[in-house]
Design an enzyme around this catalytic site. Structure first.
Site, short mmCIF file in Angstrom:
data_model
loop_
_atom_site.label_atom_id
_atom_site.label_comp_id
_atom_site.label_asym_id
_atom_site.label_seq_id
_atom_site.Cartn_x
_atom_site.Cartn_y
_atom_site.Cartn_z
N CYS A 155 0.87 -1.18 0.00
CA CYS A 155 0.00 0.00 0.00
C CYS A 155 0.90 1.23 0.00
O CYS A 155 1.95 1.21 -0.63
CB CYS A 155 -0.96 -0.03 1.19
SG CYS A 155 -0.12 -0.08 2.79
N ALA A 156 0.51 2.27 0.71
CA ALA A 156 1.33 3.47 0.75
C ALA A 156 2.45 3.37 1.77
O ALA A 156 3.56 3.83 1.56
CB ALA A 156 0.47 4.70 1.04
#
Length: 669
Positions: A634-635
């Site tokens: 993800c981030a």
């Protein structure tokens, strides 16, 4: 080597851990968190329930894995500290899942256990349709209950920040909402006229208010109030306050302060020189009054966490205290407070006064102009600003920040009057409402324009016979007024002085206080001695009367305009799902990006498919066999960690957390 042990995560604890690592690259840092989440956006929980925040995953700020990747800090979740051996510097804890007992050594300990919602002993409070909102699990239970049980009515108990935000959220979910508050009005710390602005907004959206009331019993379909009335309630939200988590601190013999929180000095050190504390569990010095108070807010908790960590590692950073700046948005209405209210200032023995001004937040000729309210509380001997409050549909936050800085730095109304504020027709006015409020305060101090706030006036008029004069135009007067007031519009005021007796107390009001000031100066110039202008004019009078019933005068109010939640214009970004359609080899690892579609479209790992975390359960069939190698990212690595826990429960066995997108790309290089 320093061994920094932190008990508690979220705002203060997680911030303390991150700061400790920035201060020391080689310290051994461990965080014990009794719950499931080390760092999440607890202030955002009501907005997910109400639908403003679409993706639950956006509320997950850090996971134990991402925290370790970023800071090399060990995080043990589901771990409850049970005892502190101060002599040997050991904390004993237990894993709530397995019952395993653990020991943790420390050289410095930081307590950041926060607080918990108050759970009053009301019959029926433990029924499965009664909720509190404090954690992600609480949020999920409320969300699931609404989805599964489809309740039609709800009662929110408590008119503070969470109570108001939950009332809005439940209206947005289509429920008939009632709000019960024990105090005379919602947001008890605020002036009645500021709270009245919020109450009007609640009523306009159909929320039924029951103030000066308490709940005595909860049944399956209603709640019973202390006056015997019953309110329909398919679900109940309890939100009556927060108490500090002090059991561990008390049992270990740490000093508790006069305000009921853990006592710390100005360096956030407890009565044990090796133990520091931060966040909702501590009491601190109010920056204006100098008194010990508890201020359970995210901003102070974050700053305290930073300072506690710095000082635990040998720093000498003094915490200046808090002024309790806080703000709330209810539907479209915003109100906030900083520093002391007038009542609080006088309670602390300060010779204080206050004024209220309403003015357009940007030039009236530019489209969209709306009034913003500013109240300033000040020491009438020195002019030093003690606090303030703001309200409005636009610009209240900006003005509150100005008052917060002025309060924190001890500025005076005279200094504030001369500040140049940013001005452009779409953004402000040449004389900002802050300037105008400072001018009004100067006029009150000097006696040039004697005025009283509505609350002061209500007390002042007891046992007094006054003549009220409304200097607005006739149309405004006929719509709403102070009962018995004589209408003399300002435009003809100077020609009607013969109708105004000189031997009576004269109370003047207009729309917002400005024309009332002009009429007052006319009367004083004509020899009148006993004249008072209502600070804030009829806007303040009406808002005050919306919050509490005046004791010494009556107000005829306009009917409240009904608003429809579906008519609030919202700018929504509609994104199409992005799916990988090419044929893939099931023997090769599958790379899954669990960020939102918008994030994925802004840049993704080559060959990755996008399955946002919030859609994962509904798209499991796209992952292939359960023994397939799957790399998720993800981030930051926090949402992918959650994704792994979800898939693990579903039986997937070959999972890897790739961390954040930048981590993935760097590894690729």
């Amino acid at each position: 080597m320093e061994k920094i042990l932190i008990i508690g995560g979220v705002a203060a604890g997680a911030t303390a851990g991150a700061k400790a690592r920035r201060v020391s690259s080689d310290a051994e840092i461990t965080i014990l968190e009794s719950g499931n989440d080390i760092s999440f956006a607890n202030c955002g929980l009501p907005y997910y329930i109400g639908g403003d925040i679409k993706n639950r995953s956006k509320l997950i700020l850090e996971s134990p894995e991402s925290f370790y990747d970023k800071y090399q800090i060990k995080v043990d979740i589901h771990t409850t500290a049970t005892e502190i051996d101060r002599k040997n510097k050991i904390v004993y804890a237990v894993d709530s899942r397995t019952g395993e007992k653990r020991e943790y050594e420390y050289t410095k300990l930081i307590l950041a256990q926060g607080g918990r919602p108050i759970a009053p002993p009301i019959p029926g409070a433990k029924e499965n349709h009664v909720f509190q909102l404090w954690t992600l699990d609480d949020m999920d239970k409320i969300h699931s209950y609404i989805e599964d049980e489809e309740p039609q009515s709800a009662v929110v108990v408590g008119g503070g920040f969470i109570g108001l935000e939950m009332a809005e959220a439940l209206v947005k979910r289509g429920l008939k909402v009632s709000l019960v508050e024990m105090q005379p009005h919602v947001m008890a710390l605020m002036e009645a006229e500021i709270a009245g602005f919020i109450q009007k907004e609640l009523i306009s959206y159909g929320v039924e208010l029951y103030t000066n009331k308490s709940v005595t019993e909860i049944s399956r379909k209603n709640v019973v109030l202390n006056d015997g009335n019953k309110i329909d309630a398919d679900m109940v939200i309890m939100s009556i306050g927060v108490k500090p988590t002090l059991k561990l601190a008390q049992e270990t013999g740490l000093a508790i302060g006069e305000a009921g929180g853990l006592l710390v000095d100005s360096y956030l050190k407890t009565s044990d020189e090796n133990i520091f504390a931060a966040g909702d569990m501590v009491e601190l010095e109010h920056r204006v009054s100098g008194k010990k108070v508890r201020i359970p807010l995210a901003g102070p908790a974050n700053r305290q966490g930073r300072i506690a960590a710095e000082n635990a590692l040998g720093g000498n950073h003094k915490y200046s205290g808090s002024i309790g700046t806080s703000i709330v948005r209810v539907f479209e209405a915003v109100a906030g407070i900083t520093g002391l209210s007038l009542k609080a200032a006088r309670k602390f023995g300060i010779n204080a006064d206050a004024i209220t001004v309403h003015k357009e937040h940007h030039t009236s000729y530019y489209p969209g102009s709306k009034d913003v309210t500013v109240t300033i509380v000040y020491d009438k001997e020195t002019g030093v600003i003690l606090g303030g409050q703001t309200a409005g549909y636009q610009g209240a936050d900006r003005r509150l920040d100005v008052l917060a800085v002025a309060t924190a730095t001890g500025r005076t109304i005279y200094e504030l009057a001369d500040v140049d504020f940013a001005y452009s027709p779409p953004l402000g006015t040449a004389n900002d409402v802050i300037n105008m409020a400072a001018y009004a305060a100067e006029n009150r101090i000097t006696g040039y324009s004697p005025s009283l706030t509505v609350a002061e006036l209500d007390e002042y008029l007891e046992n007094k016979n006054a003549l009220w004069i409304d200097v607005r135009d006739l149309f405004a007067y006929e719509k709403a007024n102070v009962q018995g007031a004589k209408n003399i519009p300002l435009e003809v005021f100077a020609t009607k002085l013969n109708e105004i007796p000189k031997d009576k107390l004269i109370i003047l009001y207009d729309y917002n206080g400005k024309k009332g000031h002009q009429a007052l100066r006319t009367l004083i110039g004509a020899g009148y001695k006993n004249v008072i202008n209502v600070s804030g004019g009829f806007m303040s009078i009406a808002n005050y009367a919306m919050a509490i019933t005046p004791k010494n005068f009556d107000v005829n109010l306009e009917e409240i305009e009904k608003k429809d939640i579906n008519e609030i214009e919202k700018e929504e970004i509609k994104e199409e799902k992005v799916k990988e359609t090419k044929k893939v080899d099931l023997n090769e690892p599958l790379i899954v990006d669990v960020r939102t579609t918008g994030e994925f479209l802004s840049g993704a790992y080559p060959g990755a498919i996008n399955i946002p975390l919030d859609e994962l359960l509904n798209r499991v069939d796209e992952l292939g066999p359960k023994n397939r190698k799957i790399i998720l990212y993800c981030a930051s690595g926090s949402r992918s960690s959650y994704a792994i826990s979800i898939l693990s429960r579903l039986g997937f066995t070959n999972l890897e957390n790739g961390g954040g997108i930048m981590h993935m790309m760097m590894n690729r290089r």
